[in-house]
Design a protein around this motif. Structure first.
Motif, PDB file in Angstrom:
ATOM      1  N   SER A  20     -74.595   0.742  19.120  1.00 17.19           N
ATOM      2  CA  SER A  20     -74.598   2.053  19.476  1.00 17.19           C
ATOM      3  C   SER A  20     -73.656   3.029  18.853  1.00 17.19           C
ATOM      4  N   PRO A  21     -74.117   4.242  18.483  1.00 14.25           N
ATOM      5  CA  PRO A  21     -73.057   4.966  17.872  1.00 14.25           C
ATOM      6  C   PRO A  21     -71.848   5.445  18.413  1.00 14.25           C
ATOM      7  N   VAL A  22     -70.873   4.517  19.010  1.00 13.74           N
ATOM      8  CA  VAL A  22     -69.875   5.000  20.024  1.00 13.74           C
ATOM      9  C   VAL A  22     -68.769   5.019  19.023  1.00 13.74           C
ATOM     10  N   GLU A  23     -67.951   5.912  18.874  1.00 20.76           N
ATOM     11  CA  GLU A  23     -66.703   6.049  18.008  1.00 20.76           C
ATOM     12  C   GLU A  23     -65.709   5.184  18.677  1.00 20.76           C
ATOM     13  N   LEU A  24     -64.803   4.662  17.716  1.00 20.57           N
ATOM     14  CA  LEU A  24     -63.535   4.003  18.421  1.00 20.57           C
ATOM     15  C   LEU A  24     -62.705   5.194  19.143  1.00 20.57           C
ATOM     16  N   ASN A  25     -62.072   4.651  20.047  1.00 18.19           N
ATOM     17  CA  ASN A  25     -60.948   5.504  20.623  1.00 18.19           C
ATOM     18  C   ASN A  25     -59.551   4.838  20.709  1.00 18.19           C
ATOM     19  N   LEU A  26     -58.916   5.421  19.760  1.00 14.34           N
ATOM     20  CA  LEU A  26     -57.450   5.097  19.712  1.00 14.34           C
ATOM     21  C   LEU A  26     -56.263   5.961  20.482  1.00 14.34           C
ATOM     22  N   GLY A  27     -56.896   6.917  20.767  1.00  9.65           N
ATOM     23  CA  GLY A  27     -55.945   7.914  21.664  1.00  9.65           C
ATOM     24  C   GLY A  27     -56.570   9.398  21.303  1.00  9.65           C
TER      25      GLY A  27
ATOM     26  N   PRO B 149     -69.849   5.111  14.060  1.00 11.88           N
ATOM     27  CA  PRO B 149     -70.880   4.007  13.378  1.00 11.88           C
ATOM     28  C   PRO B 149     -72.262   4.456  13.712  1.00 11.88           C
ATOM     29  N   ARG B 150     -73.172   4.025  12.813  1.00  9.47           N
ATOM     30  CA  ARG B 150     -74.642   4.334  13.149  1.00  9.47           C
ATOM     31  C   ARG B 150     -75.204   2.963  13.826  1.00  9.47           C
ATOM     32  N   GLU B 151     -76.297   3.299  14.633  1.00 11.37           N
ATOM     33  CA  GLU B 151     -76.878   2.333  15.383  1.00 11.37           C
ATOM     34  C   GLU B 151     -77.783   1.368  14.640  1.00 11.37           C
ATOM     35  N   LEU B 152     -77.588   0.067  14.751  1.00  8.24           N
ATOM     36  CA  LEU B 152     -78.293  -0.938  14.273  1.00  8.24           C
ATOM     37  C   LEU B 152     -79.755  -0.750  14.716  1.00  8.24           C
ATOM     38  N   THR B 153     -80.824  -0.785  13.776  1.00  5.66           N
ATOM     39  CA  THR B 153     -82.266  -1.107  14.128  1.00  5.66           C
ATOM     40  C   THR B 153     -82.670  -2.558  14.523  1.00  5.66           C
ATOM     41  N   ILE B 154     -83.645  -2.420  15.526  1.00  8.29           N
ATOM     42  CA  ILE B 154     -84.128  -3.821  15.510  1.00  8.29           C
ATOM     43  C   ILE B 154     -84.298  -4.733  14.509  1.00  8.29           C
TER      44      ILE B 154
ATOM     45  N   GLY C 180     -84.743  -9.167  12.424  1.00  9.80           N
ATOM     46  CA  GLY C 180     -85.590  -9.301  11.231  1.00  9.80           C
ATOM     47  C   GLY C 180     -84.898 -10.244  10.262  1.00  9.80           C
ATOM     48  N   GLU C 181     -85.717 -10.686   9.155  1.00 11.69           N
ATOM     49  CA  GLU C 181     -85.412 -11.461   8.108  1.00 11.69           C
ATOM     50  C   GLU C 181     -84.412 -10.892   7.441  1.00 11.69           C
ATOM     51  N   GLY C 182     -83.196 -11.740   7.420  1.00  8.16           N
ATOM     52  CA  GLY C 182     -82.037 -11.371   6.848  1.00  8.16           C
ATOM     53  C   GLY C 182     -80.998 -10.405   7.407  1.00  8.16           C
ATOM     54  N   GLY C 183     -81.493 -10.244   8.773  1.00  9.84           N
ATOM     55  CA  GLY C 183     -80.548  -9.509   9.683  1.00  9.84           C
ATOM     56  C   GLY C 183     -79.429 -10.070  10.348  1.00  9.84           C
ATOM     57  N   ILE C 184     -78.685  -9.467  11.244  1.00 10.84           N
ATOM     58  CA  ILE C 184     -77.372  -9.871  11.594  1.00 10.84           C
ATOM     59  C   ILE C 184     -77.441 -11.237  12.041  1.00 10.84           C
ATOM     60  N   ILE C 185     -78.675 -11.452  12.836  1.00  7.97           N
ATOM     61  CA  ILE C 185     -78.872 -12.711  13.457  1.00  7.97           C
ATOM     62  C   ILE C 185     -78.937 -13.985  12.251  1.00  7.97           C
ATOM     63  N   ASP C 186     -79.666 -13.553  11.606  1.00 12.07           N
ATOM     64  CA  ASP C 186     -80.009 -14.703  10.149  1.00 12.07           C
ATOM     65  C   ASP C 186     -78.594 -14.875   9.630  1.00 12.07           C
ATOM     66  N   GLN C 187     -77.728 -13.722   9.397  1.00 10.21           N
ATOM     67  CA  GLN C 187     -76.456 -13.856   8.575  1.00 10.21           C
ATOM     68  C   GLN C 187     -75.469 -14.669   9.510  1.00 10.21           C
ATOM     69  N   TYR C 188     -75.439 -14.692  10.691  1.00  8.51           N
ATOM     70  CA  TYR C 188     -74.736 -15.549  11.499  1.00  8.51           C
ATOM     71  C   TYR C 188     -75.114 -17.004  11.372  1.00  8.51           C
TER      72      TYR C 188
ATOM     73  N   ASP D  14     -83.250  -1.348  24.464  1.00  8.68           N
ATOM     74  CA  ASP D  14     -84.439  -2.120  23.984  1.00  8.68           C
ATOM     75  C   ASP D  14     -84.073  -3.479  24.318  1.00  8.68           C
ATOM     76  N   GLU D  15     -84.554  -4.497  23.543  1.00  2.96           N
ATOM     77  CA  GLU D  15     -84.461  -6.022  23.844  1.00  2.96           C
ATOM     78  C   GLU D  15     -83.077  -6.436  23.617  1.00  2.96           C
ATOM     79  N   PHE D  16     -82.103  -5.498  23.112  1.00  2.15           N
ATOM     80  CA  PHE D  16     -80.629  -6.070  22.997  1.00  2.15           C
ATOM     81  C   PHE D  16     -79.635  -5.175  23.628  1.00  2.15           C
TER      82      PHE D  16
END
Length: 433
Positions: free
Chosen positions: A130-137, A153-158, A163-171, A209-211
């Motif tokens: 999700s597009p939640v910015e870091l909070n260092l203070g 950050p920008r929100e990742l799409t499903i 999808g093929e080659g996505g985050i899960i596949d990279q892990y 969504d599913e995540f």
């Protein structure tokens, strides 16, 4: 002594004792390939009598990195691919040359990737659930630092996740590279505020969504990664995960985290390491390096306070009595380590900073009961002296980063064929702290 006893993980991997060299920031690979310096550094740990060796962070790709010199999984033409594979093979064989199993910590920094780290363009945003910015203070300087270094950050799409080659596949691919190289397993980094932590936490995962949307759905990405790794390796390949404990600084509830752990256990995890903290709240660096009261080292009170995350581990143990638990953070004495194992709170002891100062700590001190008494079997490290100019920077995380970098320097000394600096406190010095 339980510390010296062998333990077998659910996958069948046998550890000769309970002492684990924990993963630490290394930052010594400008090419992002484990080169000769890695082999030299890990030679010392391989000879140290550890029960398990965890490597430093390996990023699942080189687009987003945590530091400019992280090891990463690289997609390169076939001519370079063989050279990369050979480097990985040497790394794995060096780590395990004396029979100690080694596993690779695999990671994605998510929103905690500074703009200068990785192969993305200067204007490309970091990614997160999700597009939640870091909070260092809340100060102007702290807010500006976040905007400049990390941005929102920008929100990742499903599709980018599953999808093929996505985050899960990279892990999964990172695990396959580790498997093919000869490592005995991988550890998913689901702590310290990195991408998997961002998915697991309700504060940084606002998806519906599913995540996201429930504690179970926030863990869905981890479950799919575990199942995917099993498909491309085998049942004997170890899969562990490092997870944050619940503390007052987070919005996570104990029940939510325990529900996630239940799902992860059912997915076939072999061990869970309890840790904590993020860039926003760096609990993992708040370790008292010195033993505060050496005269009472044999007492349970002293042993209990040696670990930051032991109390949460006990909560997990009560719910999952058969789960293999590792706790890292603050252990400095044989007595404290043995007490933690004997109490049932954990099965494995993770040791970070002392292993960067004394790479042969198990063989020379902790497990060396014939030559080193319980009273002498401890490591008190001189607190890192943070320069005055660093203290003056109005961002508290800078000081924590300075300490992490100091121990990274010790590892890089090992990689250059030098001995790490012996920063142990002497008995006369401990009394002054």
């Amino acid at each position: 002594m339980l510390l010296s006893e062998e333990i077998t993980l659910p996958c069948g991997l046998r550890l000769p004792n309970r002492l684990c060299k924990a993963a630490m920031a290394e930052s010594m690979s400008p090419s992002h390939i484990p080169d000769k310096r890695h082999a030299r550094a890990y030679e010392d740990w391989a000879d140290g009598g550890w029960g398990l060796i965890l490597t430093g962070n390996v990023q699942i790709g080189d687009t987003y990195l945590g530091t400019p010199e992280d090891v990463a999984i690289l997609k390169r033409p076939s001519a370079a691919a063989k050279e990369i594979k050979d480097c990985w093979n040497v790394w794995a064989s060096t780590c395990q040359r004396n029979g100690t199993p080694a596993i690779v910590q695999i990671n994605h920094p998510g929103r905690q990737s500074p703009f200068w780290c990785g192969r993305r363009s200067f204007f490309a945003k970091t990614i997160a659930p999700s597009p939640v910015e870091l909070n260092l203070g809340s100060s102007v300087v702290e807010r500006y630092a976040v905007s400049f270094v990390f941005g929102t950050p920008r929100e990742l799409t499903i599709e980018e996740i599953s999808g093929e080659g996505g985050i899960i596949d990279q892990y999964v691919e990172a695990a396959k590279v580790s498997f093919d190289a000869g490592f005995k397993g991988v550890q998913l980094h689901g702590a310290h505020g990195y991408l998997l932590t961002q998915f697991l936490s309700p504060r940084t995962n606002l998806r519906t969504d599913e995540f996201g949307g429930s504690s179970a759905k926030r863990a869905e990405i981890v479950l799919r990664i575990i199942h995917g790794i099993r498909k491309v390796t085998n049942r004997e390949f170890c899969i562990g995960i490092k997870m944050n404990s619940v503390d007052a600084s987070t919005s996570d509830s104990v029940s939510d985290v325990l529900e996630q752990i239940k799902l992860i256990v059912e997915a076939g995890i072999d061990f869970i390491e309890i840790s904590g903290g993020t860039y926003e709240n760096a609990l993992m660096t708040r370790v008292t390096d010195a033993l505060p009261d050496p005269d009472s080292a044999a007492t349970k009170k002293t042993a209990a306070r040696e670990s930051f995350f032991l109390e949460f581990a006990k909560t997990v143990r009560d719910t999952f009595p058969n789960l293999i638990l590792m706790v890292t953070g603050g252990f400095r004495s044989r007595v404290g380590m043995e007490e933690a194992i004997t109490s049932g709170a954990c099965d494995l002891i993770g040791i970070g900073r002392p292993s960067a100062v004394l790479p042969k700590l198990p063989k020379e001190i902790i497990l060396n009961t014939e030559e080193v008494s319980d009273e002498e079997a401890h490591v008190a490290l001189t607190p890192v002296q943070i320069p005055f100019l660093v203290w003056m920077i109005p961002i508290k995380q800078v000081g924590a980063g300075f300490q992490t970098e100091y121990y990274g320097q010790q590892i890089r000394r090992m990689g250059n064929g030098l001995r790490p600096r012996d920063t142990r406190l002497r008995a006369s010095e401990m009394g002054r702290l």
